[in-house]
Write a protein that holds these residues in place. Sequence first.
Motif, PDB file in Angstrom:
ATOM      1  N   ALA A 126       8.346  -1.556  -3.475  1.00 49.64           N
ATOM      2  CA  ALA A 126       9.618  -1.323  -4.159  1.00 49.64           C
ATOM      3  C   ALA A 126      10.536  -0.451  -3.309  1.00 49.64           C
ATOM      4  CB  ALA A 126       9.373  -0.669  -5.518  1.00 49.64           C
ATOM      5  N   GLY A 127       9.957   0.494  -2.582  1.00 45.24           N
ATOM      6  CA  GLY A 127      10.749   1.328  -1.688  1.00 45.24           C
ATOM      7  C   GLY A 127      11.379   0.520  -0.562  1.00 45.24           C
ATOM      8  N   GLU A 128      10.617  -0.432  -0.015  1.00 49.46           N
ATOM      9  CA  GLU A 128      11.177  -1.309   1.015  1.00 49.46           C
ATOM     10  C   GLU A 128      12.371  -2.099   0.453  1.00 49.46           C
ATOM     11  OE1 GLU A 128       8.362  -3.880   2.861  1.00 49.46           O
ATOM     12  OE2 GLU A 128       6.894  -2.292   3.224  1.00 49.46           O
ATOM     13  N   ALA A 129      12.207  -2.602  -0.760  1.00 49.05           N
ATOM     14  CA  ALA A 129      13.294  -3.366  -1.377  1.00 49.05           C
ATOM     15  C   ALA A 129      14.528  -2.494  -1.590  1.00 49.05           C
ATOM     16  CB  ALA A 129      12.819  -3.961  -2.699  1.00 49.05           C
ATOM     17  N   ALA A 130      14.304  -1.240  -2.000  1.00 47.26           N
ATOM     18  CA  ALA A 130      15.420  -0.320  -2.216  1.00 47.26           C
ATOM     19  C   ALA A 130      16.154  -0.039  -0.912  1.00 47.26           C
ATOM     20  CB  ALA A 130      14.910   0.981  -2.840  1.00 47.26           C
ATOM     21  N   VAL A 131      15.406   0.132   0.170  1.00 47.99           N
ATOM     22  CA  VAL A 131      16.019   0.369   1.475  1.00 47.99           C
ATOM     23  C   VAL A 131      16.855  -0.831   1.904  1.00 47.99           C
ATOM     24  CG1 VAL A 131      15.506   0.629   3.945  1.00 47.99           C
ATOM     25  CG2 VAL A 131      14.324   2.051   2.270  1.00 47.99           C
ATOM     26  N   LYS A 132      16.290  -2.028   1.776  1.00 48.10           N
ATOM     27  CA  LYS A 132      16.996  -3.240   2.198  1.00 48.10           C
ATOM     28  C   LYS A 132      18.242  -3.498   1.368  1.00 48.10           C
ATOM     29  CE  LYS A 132      12.808  -5.536   3.912  1.00 48.10           C
ATOM     30  NZ  LYS A 132      11.839  -6.642   3.677  1.00 48.10           N
ATOM     31  N   ALA A 133      18.221  -3.080   0.098  1.00 45.88           N
ATOM     32  CA  ALA A 133      19.377  -3.309  -0.772  1.00 45.88           C
ATOM     33  C   ALA A 133      20.601  -2.553  -0.286  1.00 45.88           C
ATOM     34  CB  ALA A 133      19.036  -2.892  -2.202  1.00 45.88           C
ATOM     35  N   PHE A 134      20.391  -1.356   0.248  1.00 50.81           N
ATOM     36  CA  PHE A 134      21.512  -0.532   0.691  1.00 50.81           C
ATOM     37  C   PHE A 134      21.735  -0.567   2.196  1.00 50.81           C
ATOM     38  CE2 PHE A 134      20.218   1.557  -3.318  1.00 50.81           C
ATOM     39  CZ  PHE A 134      21.423   1.493  -4.002  1.00 50.81           C
ATOM     40  N   PHE A 135      20.685  -0.869   2.960  1.00 54.11           N
ATOM     41  CA  PHE A 135      20.780  -0.832   4.422  1.00 54.11           C
ATOM     42  C   PHE A 135      19.961  -1.999   4.969  1.00 54.11           C
ATOM     43  CE2 PHE A 135      22.128   2.463   7.588  1.00 54.11           C
ATOM     44  CZ  PHE A 135      21.789   1.772   8.744  1.00 54.11           C
ATOM     45  N   PRO A 136      20.497  -3.229   4.878  1.00 57.13           N
ATOM     46  CA  PRO A 136      19.716  -4.424   5.239  1.00 57.13           C
ATOM     47  C   PRO A 136      19.215  -4.427   6.680  1.00 57.13           C
ATOM     48  CG  PRO A 136      21.728  -5.013   4.060  1.00 57.13           C
ATOM     49  CD  PRO A 136      21.840  -3.558   4.375  1.00 57.13           C
ATOM     50  N   GLN A 137      19.907  -3.711   7.570  1.00 56.27           N
ATOM     51  CA  GLN A 137      19.500  -3.718   8.977  1.00 56.27           C
ATOM     52  C   GLN A 137      18.465  -2.649   9.307  1.00 56.27           C
ATOM     53  OE1 GLN A 137      22.362  -2.750   7.641  1.00 56.27           O
ATOM     54  NE2 GLN A 137      23.639  -1.527   9.039  1.00 56.27           N
ATOM     55  N   ALA A 138      17.903  -1.994   8.298  1.00 59.98           N
ATOM     56  CA  ALA A 138      16.858  -0.994   8.538  1.00 59.98           C
ATOM     57  C   ALA A 138      15.634  -1.647   9.177  1.00 59.98           C
ATOM     58  CB  ALA A 138      16.460  -0.314   7.238  1.00 59.98           C
ATOM     59  N   THR A 139      14.949  -0.900  10.026  1.00 63.94           N
ATOM     60  CA  THR A 139      13.684  -1.337  10.614  1.00 63.94           C
ATOM     61  C   THR A 139      12.558  -0.695   9.823  1.00 63.94           C
ATOM     62  OG1 THR A 139      14.691  -1.444  12.809  1.00 63.94           O
ATOM     63  CG2 THR A 139      12.282  -1.434  12.705  1.00 63.94           C
ATOM     64  N   ILE A 140      11.619  -1.520   9.362  1.00 67.11           N
ATOM     65  CA  ILE A 140      10.526  -1.041   8.520  1.00 67.11           C
ATOM     66  C   ILE A 140       9.204  -1.197   9.255  1.00 67.11           C
ATOM     67  CG2 ILE A 140       9.256  -1.414   6.354  1.00 67.11           C
ATOM     68  CD1 ILE A 140      11.905  -2.369   5.118  1.00 67.11           C
ATOM     69  N   PHE A 141       8.402  -0.133   9.230  1.00 69.03           N
ATOM     70  CA  PHE A 141       7.061  -0.183   9.808  1.00 69.03           C
ATOM     71  C   PHE A 141       6.027  -0.018   8.703  1.00 69.03           C
ATOM     72  CE2 PHE A 141       9.635   1.127  13.454  1.00 69.03           C
ATOM     73  CZ  PHE A 141       9.155   0.268  14.438  1.00 69.03           C
ATOM     74  N   GLN A 142       4.958  -0.805   8.808  1.00 69.14           N
ATOM     75  CA  GLN A 142       3.862  -0.766   7.833  1.00 69.14           C
ATOM     76  C   GLN A 142       2.558  -0.435   8.564  1.00 69.14           C
ATOM     77  OE1 GLN A 142       4.106  -4.811   6.364  1.00 69.14           O
ATOM     78  NE2 GLN A 142       5.287  -4.169   4.580  1.00 69.14           N
ATOM     79  N   PRO A 143       2.293   0.850   8.799  1.00 67.66           N
ATOM     80  CA  PRO A 143       1.065   1.200   9.516  1.00 67.66           C
ATOM     81  C   PRO A 143      -0.180   1.115   8.647  1.00 67.66           C
ATOM     82  CG  PRO A 143       2.292   3.184   8.955  1.00 67.66           C
ATOM     83  CD  PRO A 143       3.146   2.012   8.528  1.00 67.66           C
ATOM     84  N   SER A 144      -1.288   0.796   9.286  1.00 69.51           N
ATOM     85  CA  SER A 144      -2.593   0.963   8.662  1.00 69.51           C
ATOM     86  C   SER A 144      -2.862   2.458   8.578  1.00 69.51           C
ATOM     87  CB  SER A 144      -3.654   0.250   9.492  1.00 69.51           C
ATOM     88  OG  SER A 144      -4.930   0.373   8.900  1.00 69.51           O
ATOM     89  N   VAL A 145      -4.042   2.849   8.175  1.00 69.20           N
ATOM     90  CA  VAL A 145      -4.373   4.271   8.102  1.00 69.20           C
ATOM     91  C   VAL A 145      -4.241   4.870   9.499  1.00 69.20           C
ATOM     92  CG1 VAL A 145      -6.861   3.834   8.380  1.00 69.20           C
ATOM     93  CG2 VAL A 145      -6.078   5.939   7.301  1.00 69.20           C
ATOM     94  N   ILE A 146      -3.604   6.028   9.575  1.00 66.95           N
ATOM     95  CA  ILE A 146      -3.264   6.643  10.865  1.00 66.95           C
ATOM     96  C   ILE A 146      -4.271   7.748  11.194  1.00 66.95           C
ATOM     97  CG2 ILE A 146      -1.473   7.840  12.178  1.00 66.95           C
ATOM     98  CD1 ILE A 146       0.586   6.626  10.265  1.00 66.95           C
ATOM     99  N   PHE A 147      -4.767   7.737  12.416  1.00 66.74           N
ATOM    100  CA  PHE A 147      -5.706   8.777  12.832  1.00 66.74           C
ATOM    101  C   PHE A 147      -5.142   9.548  14.020  1.00 66.74           C
ATOM    102  CE2 PHE A 147      -6.865   5.273  15.619  1.00 66.74           C
ATOM    103  CZ  PHE A 147      -7.164   5.893  16.823  1.00 66.74           C
TER     104      PHE A 147
END
Length: 292
Positions: A126-147
Amino acid sequence: MKKALLIGGTGFLGSALACRLGRADFALTLPTRRRERVKHLTVLPAANVVEADVHDEETLARLMAGQDLVVNLVGILKGDFQRAHVELPGKIARAAAVAHVSRLIHISALGATADAPSEYLRSKAAGEAAVKAFFPQATIFQPSVIFGRGDSFLTLFAGLLAIAPLVPLACPQARFTPVWVEDVVSSIVASLDYPESQGQTYPLCGPRIYTLRELVAYTGWLSGHPRPIIGLPLALSYLQALIMEWLPNGPMTRDNVRSMQVPNVCPEGSTLPFGLTATPLEAVAPDYLAKR
């Protein structure tokens, strides 16, 4: 000198990103609720650590003024997911658009979908959708668990293994592709040189899939505290999580168990974008987990 606003920039991933951007000649603004807790960042060149409530829209507007880059790194594993993962990203994206910020980068999570079994993953979607609604050119990263050094994943297990005679482990067959914090940072920074990355979403994974049991066993071996591991079935995993929810700063919730029902792995053949090569866990973990 370009200017960057890192929201959530005082956490584990944010601190690593701040160090890298500082070396890349960015002037950084790092908002925090309590400045005295992040003194390690106040010594960074060209870093301005300010006390601010980023949930306040007027405050966000002031922070955005004149910024070239905004990165949202806010993420929680328990608590008010709607506020942290949905409402705040929407506010950030809206403020960035109004301020005519050139680049917006949003850090989400691998497995974030609207129909995911956990509130954590649904809220990230839902957060990704909210970002795209206001700033469609945003770059989104989806990391796995970070160590990495200072993480709250392998380091947490190392601490538990040091005091526990055995480990009753929830969801022992849950699958992960841990990604090194510096590889995540490299992906974020590299995206700035790729205009075509705007409006795109990138999963980030390490080079190998592990079960949770394998990760805990490896951590025990490295830290000098190998322990018997008792894998719990799903019902007992939920019961263990329920008990931990009552503990102060308990390490697990039932929502975490639901998240682990989704394999935390990238699409086949995918690890890092922009020609980057993912670093194996075994090349890094011994440096900060091995018994001295």
